[in-house]
Design a protein around this motif. Structure first.
Motif: not given
Length: 312
Positions: A143-163
């Motif tokens: 659960g902890v590992a999934m939570g960390v990866v999931f949150l970072l995935n969410t950031v990536a979805l919006f950060a990479f198009p901006l970058l």
């Protein structure tokens, strides 16, 4: 899957996501909107999620990937996949080595950090699920590992198009960067689609090449655990290759183009269901230590991915 009255908000929002993915005006940002809408409904009406949501999400994502195959020439798949083999190998080697090196500097449970390491280096939740079964990890660690990866995935979805506008990468190189640096297939495809079909197709092929590393990793880990190692290839990757081969030799270009476009609708639906996992409890479960550990690995992954993409 059994639907109830409480699932109505889920279904209505899903219908809206499909509509947004079909409309020319909104389809570019449909995946991002879908993710946020899923998170909003999940946190507002937690009971709206139907039973078996995880299976629905996996089916929608795998269907999207297979349909993308109809828009690709098999020669392109082989070419990009062959090039991606060494690139994904380098990225994976760096991140796994770094993750195991950092184990001694964090107070987190060792298995939790290993799961985050494999999730970051290979393909997010799928890798965590596959590796955890071999490691005999506890539900709390998963659960902890999934939570960390999931949150970072969410950031990536919006950060990479901006970058995308701030880096000097071609659409192909940007697709490679997304595939090497973002954890889950859903976020890779969502971020890569921002620069168009060229970036999307490159990212999809490269990401599937990266996903294939689950097989040897799980095989080696199972041997270390004293079990009989097994080798297998995910069915959706086989179907993706068959779809690409069919589109390359059969004379139905209009049909195949329509199927490939339908893949984007399924991807938006998958991201909407991913958004349902972005609940307040996920943030709490991940914790500061887990986010810091995952953030360090991901930061290095982004730099390594950028360098490898630049050399392409």
């Amino acid at each position: 899957m059994e639907l109830k009255r409480t699932n109505v908000p889920f279904l209505l929002s899903l219908a809206l996501v499909v509509l947004l993915a079909l409309l020319p005006v909104t389809k570019t940002w449909a995946v991002g909107i879908a993710l946020l809408l899923g998170a909003a409904v999940s946190n507002t009406v937690p009971s709206a999620a139907p039973s078996g949501l995880g299976k629905m999400r996996k089916l929608a994502l795998n269907t999207a990937v297979v349909l993308f195959g109809f828009g690709l020439n098999i020669g392109q798949v082989i070419s990009v996949g062959g090039q991606g083999f060494w690139q994904t190998a380098v990225s994976l080697g760096v991140i796994i080595s770094l993750g195991y090196f950092l184990l001694r500097f964090f107070r987190l449970d060792g298995d939790t950090m290993k799961l985050i390491t494999f999730g970051t280096s290979i393909c997010g939740g799928s890798a965590i699920a596959a590796v955890s079964s071999v490691m005999k990890a506890r539900d709390e660690e998963i659960g902890v590992a999934m939570g960390v990866v999931f949150l970072l995935n969410t950031v990536a979805l919006f950060a990479f198009p901006l970058l995308a506008g701030a880096v000097s990468l071609s659409p192909e190189q940007y697709g490679i960067w997304c595939a090497l640096s973002i954890h889950d297939t859903s976020s890779v495809v969502g971020a890569a689609a921002f620069l168009g079909d060229t970036s999307l197709s490159t990212a999809t092929i490269m990401k599937l090449t990266r996903t294939l590393w689950i097989t040897p990793i799980v095989f080696v880990l199972s041997l270390r655990q004293g079990e009989k190692g097994k080798l297998s290839v995910p069915l959706f990757i086989v179907l993706f290759l068959l779809a690409s081969a069919a589109a390359s030799v059969l004379p139905f270009p209009v049909l195949f183009k329509s199927l490939a476009s339908a893949g984007k609708v399924f991807m938006a639906a998958a991201l909407y269901m991913v958004g349902f996992g972005l609940h307040r409890s996920v943030v709490k479960k991940a914790g500061a230590g887990g986010m810091l550990f995952g953030g360090i690995l991901w930061s290095v992954s982004i730099v390594v991915g950028y360098v490898l993409a630049s050399l392409s």
